[in-house]
Each structure stands twice: as C-alpha cells, then as structure tokens.
Design a protein around this motif. Structure first.
Motif, PDB file in Angstrom:
ATOM      1  N   LEU A   1      -4.544  15.890  -3.079  1.00 38.14           N
ATOM      2  CA  LEU A   1      -5.279  15.227  -3.966  1.00 38.14           C
ATOM      3  C   LEU A   1      -4.015  14.072  -4.495  1.00 38.14           C
ATOM      4  CD1 LEU A   1      -7.241  17.362  -6.619  1.00 38.14           C
ATOM      5  CD2 LEU A   1      -8.013  15.665  -4.765  1.00 38.14           C
ATOM      6  N   THR A   2      -2.993  14.384  -4.856  1.00 37.54           N
ATOM      7  CA  THR A   2      -1.702  13.418  -5.119  1.00 37.54           C
ATOM      8  C   THR A   2      -1.738  12.388  -3.932  1.00 37.54           C
ATOM      9  OG1 THR A   2      -0.804  15.307  -6.565  1.00 37.54           O
ATOM     10  CG2 THR A   2       0.676  13.432  -5.881  1.00 37.54           C
ATOM     11  N   LEU A   3      -1.529  12.791  -2.995  1.00 37.53           N
ATOM     12  CA  LEU A   3      -1.111  12.046  -1.847  1.00 37.53           C
ATOM     13  C   LEU A   3      -2.509  11.063  -1.832  1.00 37.53           C
ATOM     14  CD1 LEU A   3       0.435  14.266   0.801  1.00 37.53           C
ATOM     15  CD2 LEU A   3       1.298  12.618  -0.599  1.00 37.53           C
ATOM     16  N   ARG A   4      -3.696  11.329  -1.937  1.00 31.24           N
ATOM     17  CA  ARG A   4      -4.931  10.761  -1.909  1.00 31.24           C
ATOM     18  C   ARG A   4      -5.153   9.647  -2.973  1.00 31.24           C
ATOM     19  NH1 ARG A   4      -8.721  12.201   1.979  1.00 31.24           N
ATOM     20  NH2 ARG A   4      -8.389  14.032   3.157  1.00 31.24           N
TER      21      ARG A   4
ATOM     22  N   GLY B   1       0.687  -1.258   0.058  1.00 29.86           N
ATOM     23  CA  GLY B   1       0.019   0.179   0.009  1.00 29.86           C
ATOM     24  C   GLY B   1       0.802   1.303  -0.114  1.00 29.86           C
ATOM     25  N   ILE B   2       0.458   2.269  -0.511  1.00 26.80           N
ATOM     26  CA  ILE B   2       1.122   3.816  -0.598  1.00 26.80           C
ATOM     27  C   ILE B   2       0.050   4.580  -0.322  1.00 26.80           C
ATOM     28  CG2 ILE B   2       2.506   5.121  -1.821  1.00 26.80           C
ATOM     29  CD1 ILE B   2       2.897   2.840  -4.013  1.00 26.80           C
ATOM     30  N   SER B   3      -0.113   4.748   1.049  1.00 24.36           N
ATOM     31  CA  SER B   3      -1.040   5.621   1.651  1.00 24.36           C
ATOM     32  C   SER B   3      -0.898   5.995   2.956  1.00 24.36           C
ATOM     33  CB  SER B   3      -2.657   5.293   1.423  1.00 24.36           C
ATOM     34  OG  SER B   3      -2.907   4.151   2.006  1.00 24.36           O
ATOM     35  N   TYR B   4      -1.603   7.080   3.615  1.00 27.59           N
ATOM     36  CA  TYR B   4      -1.467   7.340   4.872  1.00 27.59           C
ATOM     37  C   TYR B   4      -2.106   6.364   5.903  1.00 27.59           C
ATOM     38  CZ  TYR B   4      -2.717   9.633   9.229  1.00 27.59           C
ATOM     39  OH  TYR B   4      -3.212  10.186  10.386  1.00 27.59           O
ATOM     40  N   ILE B   5      -1.469   6.082   6.838  1.00 29.46           N
ATOM     41  CA  ILE B   5      -1.782   4.735   7.814  1.00 29.46           C
ATOM     42  C   ILE B   5      -1.601   5.419   9.083  1.00 29.46           C
ATOM     43  CG2 ILE B   5      -1.494   2.474   8.650  1.00 29.46           C
ATOM     44  CD1 ILE B   5      -0.154   1.815   5.889  1.00 29.46           C
ATOM     45  N   ASP B   6      -2.676   5.624   9.896  1.00 32.34           N
ATOM     46  CA  ASP B   6      -2.507   6.353  11.199  1.00 32.34           C
ATOM     47  C   ASP B   6      -2.268   5.077  12.208  1.00 32.34           C
ATOM     48  OD1 ASP B   6      -2.774   7.999  13.291  1.00 32.34           O
ATOM     49  OD2 ASP B   6      -4.918   8.187  13.197  1.00 32.34           O
ATOM     50  N   THR B   7      -1.021   5.242  12.727  1.00 32.61           N
ATOM     51  CA  THR B   7      -0.628   4.286  13.892  1.00 32.61           C
ATOM     52  C   THR B   7      -0.293   4.825  14.929  1.00 32.61           C
ATOM     53  OG1 THR B   7       1.665   4.494  13.070  1.00 32.61           O
ATOM     54  CG2 THR B   7       0.207   2.735  12.059  1.00 32.61           C
ATOM     55  N   LYS B   8      -0.347   6.201  15.077  1.00 25.21           N
ATOM     56  CA  LYS B   8      -0.072   7.252  16.276  1.00 25.21           C
ATOM     57  C   LYS B   8       1.294   7.087  16.462  1.00 25.21           C
ATOM     58  CE  LYS B   8      -4.588   7.308  16.627  1.00 25.21           C
ATOM     59  NZ  LYS B   8      -5.412   8.790  16.232  1.00 25.21           N
TER      60      LYS B   8
ATOM     61  N   VAL C   1       4.648   9.634   3.206  1.00 28.31           N
ATOM     62  CA  VAL C   1       3.431   9.125   2.751  1.00 28.31           C
ATOM     63  C   VAL C   1       2.715   8.529   3.800  1.00 28.31           C
ATOM     64  CG1 VAL C   1       2.179   8.118   1.154  1.00 28.31           C
ATOM     65  CG2 VAL C   1       4.042   8.971   0.374  1.00 28.31           C
ATOM     66  N   PHE C   2       3.508   7.486   4.658  1.00 29.28           N
ATOM     67  CA  PHE C   2       2.721   6.737   5.616  1.00 29.28           C
ATOM     68  C   PHE C   2       2.168   7.608   6.666  1.00 29.28           C
ATOM     69  CE2 PHE C   2       5.225   2.948   4.094  1.00 29.28           C
ATOM     70  CZ  PHE C   2       3.938   2.425   3.339  1.00 29.28           C
ATOM     71  N   SER C   3       2.916   8.831   7.026  1.00 30.03           N
ATOM     72  CA  SER C   3       2.738   9.413   8.299  1.00 30.03           C
ATOM     73  C   SER C   3       2.127  10.687   8.045  1.00 30.03           C
ATOM     74  CB  SER C   3       4.062   9.420   9.038  1.00 30.03           C
ATOM     75  OG  SER C   3       4.970  10.304   8.460  1.00 30.03           O
TER      76      SER C   3
END
Length: 279
Positions: free
Chosen positions: A166-169, A9-16, A139-141
């Motif tokens: 939009l690019t990141l999304r 995956g290449i997107s924001y992942i909220d891991t705190k 990207v992840f954070s």
C-alpha cells in the motif's frame, strides 16, 4: 513553480529493463545493503562510487530522465539547505573532526569557513544524496504486489507485507494531491514561482505541505475503513496472484551484495579514523 509543469513521478514504471526482471526481494536486499554501506562510511571516495553506480542503475531502469530529474534537483536543493543549517549550528565541526584548521574565508565570530568544515559538509551532503538514486531504482522497478508477495513468502506476516504494498502504491497519489493542492493555492494567490523571493517561496510551500499532510491522513483513514469492510486480517494467511520465485540471477546478485556489505563493514572496522581526509 507552475503546477502544470510538474511532471515528476514516484511509482512503478514497467520498462522491461534487466532490473525489472529481478525479484522484489533481491531489489529490497540491494536497497538495504546500499543503506548499510552508506551508514558505515564517511569515505568520500566510496561515496562518490556509490553515487555514480546509483545513477547508472537509475539509467538502467530505462525510466526517462524527465520523470526523476525534478526529484534529484529537489533532493540536492534540500540537502544543500541542510548543509547550510549544519554550518550555522556547528561552524567548527570540521576542524574538530579532522584535527586541523585551514581558513578559507574569514568571517565574524566562529563562522570563519575552514577547509576542514567545507570538506565535512560536502562529505555528509553527498553521503545523504547517495541513498536517493537507489531508492528511486527500487520504487521504479518493483511492482508493489509482487514485492509484498515475496515478503510474505519469506515469512513476513501478510499484514505487514500488504502495508508495504500500500505504501508503494500510495506514492503516486501523494504526487497527485501535491499538484491539486498547488493548483488550489495558486488560485488563491499564493506565489510559488521564481517571481517570489526565496524565503517567501519557502513560506508558501508550507501552505502546500500542511494540507498535503492532512489529506494523506484522511486518505489513510479511508483505506483503513475500506480494508476493514472487506474483512482484511480476518484470516491468518492469504494467496497472492503476483507471487514469483527467486531465480538463479537473484541468488547471484544476493551473493554479490553479501560480499560487498561484508567488505564495507570490514573496511570500517579496520579504519582508525571516522573521516577520510587527504589534506
């Protein structure tokens, strides 16, 4: 390659994680500073430190390894292929840059592999690779909307800031399209697994990348039309729901980044030779 096994995956992942708590501007500054340092050096010692640090930061995001492991392997494979083509196009580049020649493997013509050329190819390949982990960290954070709001607060026009958001999304949508197109091509008998020879697989991958590019262009057109219908760009400013201010930790990190970039530039200016070559 089985499409059902594509888990990256290449997107924001909220891991705190601690990196997630930093402002988007801070992380963007870190990314730009990282690229600047990489571009100023051909010192393999510094490049190795950057790679190790980047992988440690990637681990700090607490994103599972299975999410980005295929990306790291894919990037490394592409860079090794790039190194091969660099060698085929300029087999004596290493000797010319280092000013010496120690043959490791005798081959016809100018294609004898020297210690200098091997060192040059390893350095350049690792140099390119060192930028990839920090790009994944960013990207992840970094939440796209929060980052766009921070850019706009710094004075970047909101149209540009929104384009960045939009690019990141859009990155995870590219992955979905890739998997869907791969399924369709496999249903048509296009072999992408290890059963096919390497060059045939490379040729078949082009049958996936072509439709992927066209589908991306179509999606961009749809997004543009949707934004126009919603009146995007009609006003000179906009409000942001996800805007967050810079905190003390952000200022500390930014100061450290500025010092490191300054030291890297000073190191490059003081060096007499472009490449660090210990032999």
């Amino acid at each position: 390659m089985n499409a059902s096994k594509v888990k990256f995956g290449i997107s924001y992942i909220d891991t705190k994680s601690p990196l997630h708590s930093l402002n988007g501007i801070t992380k963007f500054a870190l990314f730009l500073a990282w690229v600047t340092v990489v571009l100023t050096t051909f010192d393999l010692r510094l490049i190795a430190v950057l790679i190790v640090t980047g992988l440690l930061l990637l681990k700090t995001t607490q994103v599972p390894l299975k999410v980005y492991k295929p990306l790291l392997i894919g990037t490394a494979s592409v860079l090794m292929l790039n190194a091969l083509f660099m060698y085929l196009l300029a087999p004596t580049q290493g000797q010319e840059l280092m000013g010496s020649e120690h043959i490791l493997l005798s081959l016809p013509g100018n294609y004898s592999l020297s210690q200098e050329t091997l060192f040059y190819l390893v350095t350049v390949t690792l140099k390119y690779f060192s930028m990839f982990p920090i790009a994944l960290v960013f990207v992840f954070s970094t939440h796209p909307t929060e980052f766009a709001a921070s850019l706009n607060r710094l004075g970047v026009p909101y149209k540009i800031a929104y384009a960045v958001s939009l690019t990141l999304r859009y990155l995870p949508e590219v992955k979905k399209d890739f998997v869907n197109i791969m399924h369709a091509q496999q249903a048509r008998g296009v072999e992408l697994s290890k059963k096919a020879p390497l060059f045939k697989r490379m040729k078949n991958v082009a049958k996936v990348l072509g439709p992927l590019i066209f589908s991306s262009l179509d999606r961009a057109d749809e997004i543009s039309n949707a934004m126009t219908l919603r009146g995007f760009g009609r006003n000179k400013s906009r409000t942001w729901f996800s805007q967050s201010p810079l905190k003390n930790v952000d200022f500390i990190v930014l100061a450290v980044i500025a010092v490191i970039v300054g030291l890297a530039i000073a190191k490059r200016i003081s060096e007499e030779h472009l490449f660090w070559y210990p032999f």
